[in-house]
Design an enzyme around this catalytic site. Structure first.
Site, PDB file in Angstrom:
ATOM      1  N   LYS A 191       0.643  -1.235   0.028  1.00 18.24           N
ATOM      2  CA  LYS A 191      -0.014  -0.048   0.047  1.00 18.24           C
ATOM      3  C   LYS A 191       0.734   1.462  -0.296  1.00 18.24           C
ATOM      4  O   LYS A 191       1.919   1.454   0.350  1.00 18.24           O
ATOM      5  CB  LYS A 191      -0.649   0.429   1.312  1.00 18.24           C
ATOM      6  CG  LYS A 191      -1.554  -0.913   1.099  1.00 18.24           C
ATOM      7  CD  LYS A 191      -2.964  -1.099   2.412  1.00 18.24           C
ATOM      8  CE  LYS A 191      -3.906  -2.212   2.399  1.00 18.24           C
ATOM      9  NZ  LYS A 191      -4.928  -2.317   2.051  1.00 18.24           N
ATOM     10  N   GLU A 225     -12.510  -2.714  10.335  1.00 19.20           N
ATOM     11  CA  GLU A 225     -12.925  -3.138   9.395  1.00 19.20           C
ATOM     12  C   GLU A 225     -14.971  -3.281  10.036  1.00 19.20           C
ATOM     13  O   GLU A 225     -14.917  -3.793  11.122  1.00 19.20           O
ATOM     14  CB  GLU A 225     -12.874  -4.468   9.012  1.00 19.20           C
ATOM     15  CG  GLU A 225     -11.068  -5.107   8.577  1.00 19.20           C
ATOM     16  CD  GLU A 225     -11.124  -6.100   7.368  1.00 19.20           C
ATOM     17  OE1 GLU A 225     -10.943  -6.473   7.132  1.00 19.20           O
ATOM     18  OE2 GLU A 225     -10.919  -7.393   8.553  1.00 19.20           O
ATOM     19  N   ASP A 244      -4.914 -13.521  11.707  1.00 17.10           N
ATOM     20  CA  ASP A 244      -5.198 -13.385  10.787  1.00 17.10           C
ATOM     21  C   ASP A 244      -4.045 -11.917  10.042  1.00 17.10           C
ATOM     22  O   ASP A 244      -4.112 -11.697   9.205  1.00 17.10           O
ATOM     23  CB  ASP A 244      -6.917 -12.918  10.495  1.00 17.10           C
ATOM     24  CG  ASP A 244      -7.232 -12.187   9.657  1.00 17.10           C
ATOM     25  OD1 ASP A 244      -7.077 -13.188   8.207  1.00 17.10           O
ATOM     26  OD2 ASP A 244      -8.275 -12.041   8.754  1.00 17.10           O
ATOM     27  N   HIS A 249       0.389  -7.999   9.117  1.00 17.79           N
ATOM     28  CA  HIS A 249      -0.333  -6.973   8.755  1.00 17.79           C
ATOM     29  C   HIS A 249       0.443  -5.461   9.879  1.00 17.79           C
ATOM     30  O   HIS A 249       0.868  -4.739  10.227  1.00 17.79           O
ATOM     31  CB  HIS A 249      -1.609  -6.226   8.348  1.00 17.79           C
ATOM     32  CG  HIS A 249      -2.034  -7.601   6.899  1.00 17.79           C
ATOM     33  ND1 HIS A 249      -1.340  -7.912   6.251  1.00 17.79           N
ATOM     34  CD2 HIS A 249      -3.205  -8.172   7.404  1.00 17.79           C
ATOM     35  CE1 HIS A 249      -2.411  -8.206   5.928  1.00 17.79           C
ATOM     36  NE2 HIS A 249      -3.554  -9.126   6.328  1.00 17.79           N
ATOM     37  N   LYS A 349     -13.162  -6.761  13.183  1.00 13.21           N
ATOM     38  CA  LYS A 349     -13.924  -7.075  12.490  1.00 13.21           C
ATOM     39  C   LYS A 349     -15.685  -6.475  12.819  1.00 13.21           C
ATOM     40  O   LYS A 349     -15.019  -6.759  13.638  1.00 13.21           O
ATOM     41  CB  LYS A 349     -14.493  -8.592  11.517  1.00 13.21           C
ATOM     42  CG  LYS A 349     -13.065  -9.172  11.305  1.00 13.21           C
ATOM     43  CD  LYS A 349     -13.707  -9.738  10.205  1.00 13.21           C
ATOM     44  CE  LYS A 349     -12.737 -10.086   9.798  1.00 13.21           C
ATOM     45  NZ  LYS A 349     -11.318  -9.211   8.736  1.00 13.21           N
TER      46      LYS A 349
HETATM   47  C1  BG6 Z   1      -6.713  -9.716   5.605  1.00 12.81           C
HETATM   48  C2  BG6 Z   1      -7.600 -10.782   5.963  1.00 12.81           C
HETATM   49  O1  BG6 Z   1      -5.029 -10.627   5.186  1.00 12.81           O
HETATM   50  O2  BG6 Z   1      -6.910  -8.573   4.974  1.00 12.81           O
HETATM   51  C3  BG6 Z   1      -8.537 -10.495   6.054  1.00 12.81           C
HETATM   52  O3  BG6 Z   1      -7.226 -11.870   5.885  1.00 12.81           O
HETATM   53  C4  BG6 Z   1      -8.859  -9.099   5.553  1.00 12.81           C
HETATM   54  O4  BG6 Z   1      -9.513 -10.407   6.930  1.00 12.81           O
HETATM   55  C5  BG6 Z   1      -7.357  -8.121   4.859  1.00 12.81           C
HETATM   56  O5  BG6 Z   1     -10.045  -8.066   5.972  1.00 12.81           O
HETATM   57  C6  BG6 Z   1      -7.937  -6.696   4.832  1.00 12.81           C
HETATM   58  O6  BG6 Z   1      -7.358  -6.315   3.813  1.00 12.81           O
HETATM   59  P1  BG6 Z   1      -7.196  -4.807   3.128  1.00 12.81           P
HETATM   60  O7  BG6 Z   1      -6.590  -4.495   2.381  1.00 12.81           O
HETATM   61  O8  BG6 Z   1      -9.095  -4.539   2.848  1.00 12.81           O
HETATM   62  O9  BG6 Z   1      -7.718  -3.725   4.813  1.00 12.81           O
END
Ligand code: BG6
Length: 499
Positions: A191, A225, A244, A249, A349
């Site tokens: 990103k 999210e 996850d 991340h 989430k």
């Molecule tokens: C993924 C996860 O790695 O990243 C998902 O497995 C999550 O659960 C997603 O929704 C989020 O990515 P982004 O780019 O939409 O923020």
């Protein structure tokens, strides 16, 4: 030639040598939603003229069928717009191999049907339980060795589900591919705003002097999210928010924001500094999980005006599941720069708003001149990287409210990608795919980064398993997560940023 991503745009060539890109799991969601749109975008920009894309899947398709499917995918909203002729041309160039991953013949076909060019990039876009078989086939078929060309492998997350399984997978891949041929993807690193963290920190003189425990009170990293688990309930039950999102991340963002300046901009110098951060994280093990972590699970509620079910009612989820859909951690780094500064990480989430951001909360001025007149009148300064949406950077500081008093209010100085550059930001996968084809692993994860991140996360997961604490707190879908997260703030003057 290895190219430095931070130098891209300075006139250096960004076109890979001719190669064949084989996508294992070509019938899957990732290929349709991310890889094909990213490749098409690169194609439109003229960045990959010599790249041959080949799908590999056990689905009963042939090349004609795959081409027709790809052509259809190019009409979706996720894909850059182009004329029908251009889409036809892209789709008619893709190849397909129908094979199970157990059949050596399918791998043999890669070598015979796509013998030229001898440069190959393999993308593992399959569920992780197939990784072992595919890597073994690539090794025994000789496709992993570099005979007159290069051979690279891109591995999607999850790389294992704990320290032990991640090590086993890394070792197995290492038997087929040397480290410099392995590209472990974390799409957050692709990103633009994430790449800008380093440019902002080390390309300017005004930020680094205050980027330490003398001036920073604490750092918050939020990945919120609005989505639920959707159709991925089965996978999510075995993962949870910590595996996850945190292991990959969030810890990657943490390492970029906390790292020391690298000695150079080559991939290894950057990995070196990132891994030092990951190794410096104070472990959260045993009983400490009860005070340093919070976990939550969403119940039914309303998100963006729509009524949504609770996690336990989602397809593929155990009605008594205790899997966390929200997690928050208080992390300390044992380093000279950051000792004593809490890094507060949270992800969840079905929260009220989709936002990913990193905020440095600065200490208050040493003398609270204005606070004396009105308690609480000097809110701390904040610097926020808005990773998504509305990508940009905001600095919040206090200003006098016009008028006869010295009352003040926090105002924002805003940099927004949209208005500053007026261009759409490229998709993360576009940049990452191109880098792997160019042989640049800077924006990928090195083995020891994955290892250090798993070591930290595995201790937390084990602590939860052993102690059963903290309990999984329910939160309403559409809220900002469980109230229990407030306990991690520690200081009554601190607040979680509003979602
Ligand atoms: C993924 C996860 O790695 O990243 C998902 O497995 C999550 O659960 C997603 O929704 C989020 O990515 P982004 O780019 O939409 O923020």
């Amino acid at each position: 030639m290895l190219e430095n991503p931070l130098m891209a745009g300075l006139g250096l060539p960004r076109e890979p040598r001719p190669l064949t890109l084989v996508i294992f799991g070509a019938s899957g969601d990732l290929t349709r939603r991310k890889l094909v749109p990213a490749l098409f975008s690169l194609y439109l920009k003229g960045s990959i003229p010599g790249v041959r894309v080949v799908g590999f899947a056990r689905r009963d398709w042939d090349t004609q069928k795959f081409r027709a499917l790809v052509r259809g995918w190019l009409d979706s909203d996720d894909t850059p717009s182009a004329s029908a002729e251009v889409k036809d041309a892209f789709a008619s160039g893709v190849g397909f191999i129908k094979s199970s991953f157990e059949e050596a013949a399918g791998f043999g076909q890669i070598a015979t049907d796509f013998a030229r060019p001898a440069n190959r990039v393999f993308y593992l876009a399959t569920p992780p339980d197939s990784y072992h078989t595919i890597v073994e086939q690539l090794r025994t078929s000789g496709l992993s060795s570099q005979n007159g060309g290069f051979s690279r492998i891109i591995v999607e997350k999850p790389i294992g589900r704990d320290l032990q399984s991640a090590r086993a997978l890394n070792e197995q891949i290492a038997r087929a591919f040397p480290e410099e041929q392995i590209y472990r993807i974390d799409h957050y690193l692709g990103k633009e705003t994430v790449q800008n963290i380093m440019v902002m920190r080390f390309g300017n003189g005004i930020f680094e002097p205050v980027w330490n425990n003398r001036y920073v009170d604490h750092v918050q990293i939020t990945m919120a999210e609005t989505l639920g688990v959707g159709t991925r309930g089965g996978y999510y039950e075995t993962a949870g928010a910590v595996r996850d999102m945190m292991q990959n991340h969030m810890l990657q963002l943490l390492s970029l924001v906390a790292m020391e300046p690298p000695v150079d901009l080559d991939a290894n110098s950057i990995h070196e500094e990132k891994v030092k951060v990951l190794k410096s994280i104070a472990p959260i093990a045993g009983q400490r999980v009860a005070t340093e972590t919070v976990r939550g699970q969403y119940e039914k509620g309303i998100v963006e005006g729509v009524e949504v079910p609770g996690y336990r009612q989602e397809t593929g989820v155990d009605p008594e599941s205790t899997t966390e859909t929200f997690a928050a951690l208080r992390v300390y780094l044992e380093s000279w720069r950051w000792a004593g500064v809490p890094f507060l990480l949270r992800t969840g989430k079905r929260l009220s708003r989709r936002t990913t951001e990193i905020t440095l909360h600065f200490k208050r001025p040493p003398l609270l001149l204005f606070a004396e007149r009105k308690p609480g009148a000097t809110p701390p300064n904040e610097l926020t990287f808005r990773i998504q949406p509305q990508e940009g950077i905001t600095i919040g500081f206090n200003s006098k409210i016009p008028g006869p008093t010295t009352e003040m209010r926090t105002v924002n100085m805003d940099f927004s990608y949209g208005s500053a550059f007026g261009e759409e930001l490229p998709e993360a996968y576009e940049r990452l795919l191109l880098d792997a084809m160019l042989g640049d692993s800077t924006l990928y994860m090195r083995k020891d980064e994955v290892d250090s991140a798993w070591r930290f996360i595995t201790e937390i997961i084990n602590g939860w398993k052993e102690s059963g604490r903290p309990a999984v707190s329910p939160y309403r879908a559409g809220s900002s997560g469980p109230d229990a997260a407030a306990a991690l703030l520690g200081d009554p003057g601190r607040r979680w940023r509003r979602l």
